[in-house]
Design an enzyme around this catalytic site. Sequence first.
Site, PDB file in Angstrom:
ATOM      1  N   ASP A 245       2.227   5.558  -5.055  1.00 51.10           N
ATOM      2  CA  ASP A 245       1.523   6.786  -4.682  1.00 51.10           C
ATOM      3  C   ASP A 245       2.381   7.993  -5.038  1.00 51.10           C
ATOM      4  O   ASP A 245       3.237   8.409  -4.271  1.00 51.10           O
ATOM      5  CB  ASP A 245       1.184   6.777  -3.195  1.00 51.10           C
ATOM      6  CG  ASP A 245       0.414   8.028  -2.784  1.00 51.10           C
ATOM      7  OD1 ASP A 245       0.197   8.899  -3.658  1.00 51.10           O
ATOM      8  OD2 ASP A 245       0.046   8.146  -1.612  1.00 51.10           O
TER       9      ASP A 245
ATOM     10  N   ASP B  79       0.852  -1.188   0.000  1.00 55.48           N
ATOM     11  CA  ASP B  79       0.000   0.000   0.000  1.00 55.48           C
ATOM     12  C   ASP B  79       0.895   1.248   0.000  1.00 55.48           C
ATOM     13  O   ASP B  79       1.939   1.271   0.665  1.00 55.48           O
ATOM     14  CB  ASP B  79      -0.860  -0.071   1.278  1.00 55.48           C
ATOM     15  CG  ASP B  79      -1.959   0.968   1.326  1.00 55.48           C
ATOM     16  OD1 ASP B  79      -2.439   1.375   0.249  1.00 55.48           O
ATOM     17  OD2 ASP B  79      -2.360   1.344   2.452  1.00 55.48           O
ATOM     18  N   HIS B  80       0.496   2.262  -0.726  1.00 56.69           N
ATOM     19  CA  HIS B  80       1.230   3.541  -0.756  1.00 56.69           C
ATOM     20  C   HIS B  80       2.734   3.357  -0.941  1.00 56.69           C
ATOM     21  O   HIS B  80       3.535   3.886  -0.147  1.00 56.69           O
ATOM     22  CB  HIS B  80       0.956   4.373   0.504  1.00 56.69           C
ATOM     23  CG  HIS B  80      -0.455   4.879   0.571  1.00 56.69           C
ATOM     24  ND1 HIS B  80      -0.911   5.936  -0.168  1.00 56.69           N
ATOM     25  CD2 HIS B  80      -1.520   4.405   1.255  1.00 56.69           C
ATOM     26  CE1 HIS B  80      -2.200   6.114   0.068  1.00 56.69           C
ATOM     27  NE2 HIS B  80      -2.597   5.192   0.926  1.00 56.69           N
TER      28      HIS B  80
ATOM     29  N   GLY C 252      -9.075   5.274   3.003  1.00 51.97           N
ATOM     30  CA  GLY C 252      -9.658   5.959   4.165  1.00 51.97           C
ATOM     31  C   GLY C 252     -10.987   5.364   4.579  1.00 51.97           C
ATOM     32  O   GLY C 252     -11.927   6.088   4.923  1.00 51.97           O
ATOM     33  N   GLY C 253     -11.082   4.039   4.575  1.00 54.53           N
ATOM     34  CA  GLY C 253     -12.368   3.384   4.847  1.00 54.53           C
ATOM     35  C   GLY C 253     -12.863   3.523   6.283  1.00 54.53           C
ATOM     36  O   GLY C 253     -14.077   3.499   6.524  1.00 54.53           O
TER      37      GLY C 253
ATOM     38  N   THR D 283      -7.011   2.000  10.006  1.00 58.35           N
ATOM     39  CA  THR D 283      -7.127   2.522  11.372  1.00 58.35           C
ATOM     40  C   THR D 283      -8.086   1.701  12.240  1.00 58.35           C
ATOM     41  O   THR D 283      -7.788   1.432  13.414  1.00 58.35           O
ATOM     42  CB  THR D 283      -7.599   4.001  11.328  1.00 58.35           C
ATOM     43  OG1 THR D 283      -6.671   4.730  10.506  1.00 58.35           O
ATOM     44  CG2 THR D 283      -7.642   4.622  12.707  1.00 58.35           C
TER      45      THR D 283
HETATM   46  P1  13P Z   1      -8.010   4.151   7.182  1.00 58.83           P
HETATM   47  O1  13P Z   1      -6.839   4.108   8.101  1.00 58.83           O
HETATM   48  O2  13P Z   1      -8.757   5.442   7.272  1.00 58.83           O
HETATM   49  O3  13P Z   1      -8.908   2.977   7.329  1.00 58.83           O
HETATM   50  O4  13P Z   1      -7.442   4.142   5.686  1.00 58.83           O
HETATM   51  C1  13P Z   1      -6.859   2.992   5.195  1.00 58.83           C
HETATM   52  C2  13P Z   1      -6.179   3.260   3.911  1.00 58.83           C
HETATM   53  O5  13P Z   1      -6.697   3.877   3.030  1.00 58.83           O
HETATM   54  C3  13P Z   1      -4.836   2.682   3.739  1.00 58.83           C
HETATM   55  O6  13P Z   1      -4.265   3.070   2.538  1.00 58.83           O
END
Ligand code: 13P
Length: 278
Positions: A103, A81-82, A206-207, A230
């Site tokens: 990213d 991720d990223h 950002g779920g 998160t």
């Molecule tokens: P959250 O930490 O808001 O769930 O976002 C996760 C995310 O998008 C990881 O790339």
Amino acid sequence: MLVPMKELLGWAAANNCAVGAFSVGNMEMVIGAVAAAEETGTPIILQIAEKRLATSPLHLMAPMMVSAAKRAGVPVAVHLDHGLTLGCIREAIDFGFTSVMLDCSLLPFEENIAKTREVVAVASQYGVTVEAELGVVGGNEGDTAEHKILCTDPAQAARFCAETNLDALAVAIGNAHGNYPVLPALRFDVLEAIDRVTDVPLVLHGGTGISDEQFRRAISLGIRKINIATASFDALAAAAKDYTGTVEKPDYFTLSPAMANAVNANVTRHIGVFRNGR
Ligand code: 13P
């Protein structure tokens, strides 16, 4: 079973749902997420962001994530991720990750295109799926620095997808990493416009803190992968606090499954929403 992420994006499209991409930082999170996937009979993505490798080193996390995916009774993709550097992306591919995200969303548009093309060229040699981001998602995976949300421009999205040949596009529609102070006002009009101009599966970052109703609407407008980080980290930390706060002599062998179960519960809850997204 370890699978390319592209396969899971296809599964999600065929079933009008989204595949959950769950961030992990230790063994308990891997165990909890995979157990949730197996218990619900649902494919998932296990992921870790490049900035998180400072806490959870890739040479330790990668073999564990790949091994867990291989042994899982359901299809599991393993994703960087990223990704911020080509070096880290190459390392993840060497460890057997089946997808990577580059990213470069903070770079100028043309540079983002050029760097994404470079990663697609490398990844395609290994059958590795590529996700990239256009627009700026709020918050920042890995540190506390805030930056402004900048919605993805649908016209740019069309050009970006056509010129990079990527497999999945992360969009910015008012979403942000971390806990939202209030329920975010997501720009579904922007999402709909992006979905109209490209066939590339769309990704919602950002779920954590997005409502079930918003998830369902996003899925109906082309979101095929949803990132949750998160909420799982918070669930694990809360379980550790609960356990250590209630017993006189905490022991690891009780604490470890308590943390895994907390992550399992969070992943299971989100899987339920993502699968019934239509
Ligand atoms: P959250 O930490 O808001 O769930 O976002 C996760 C995310 O998008 C990881 O790339």
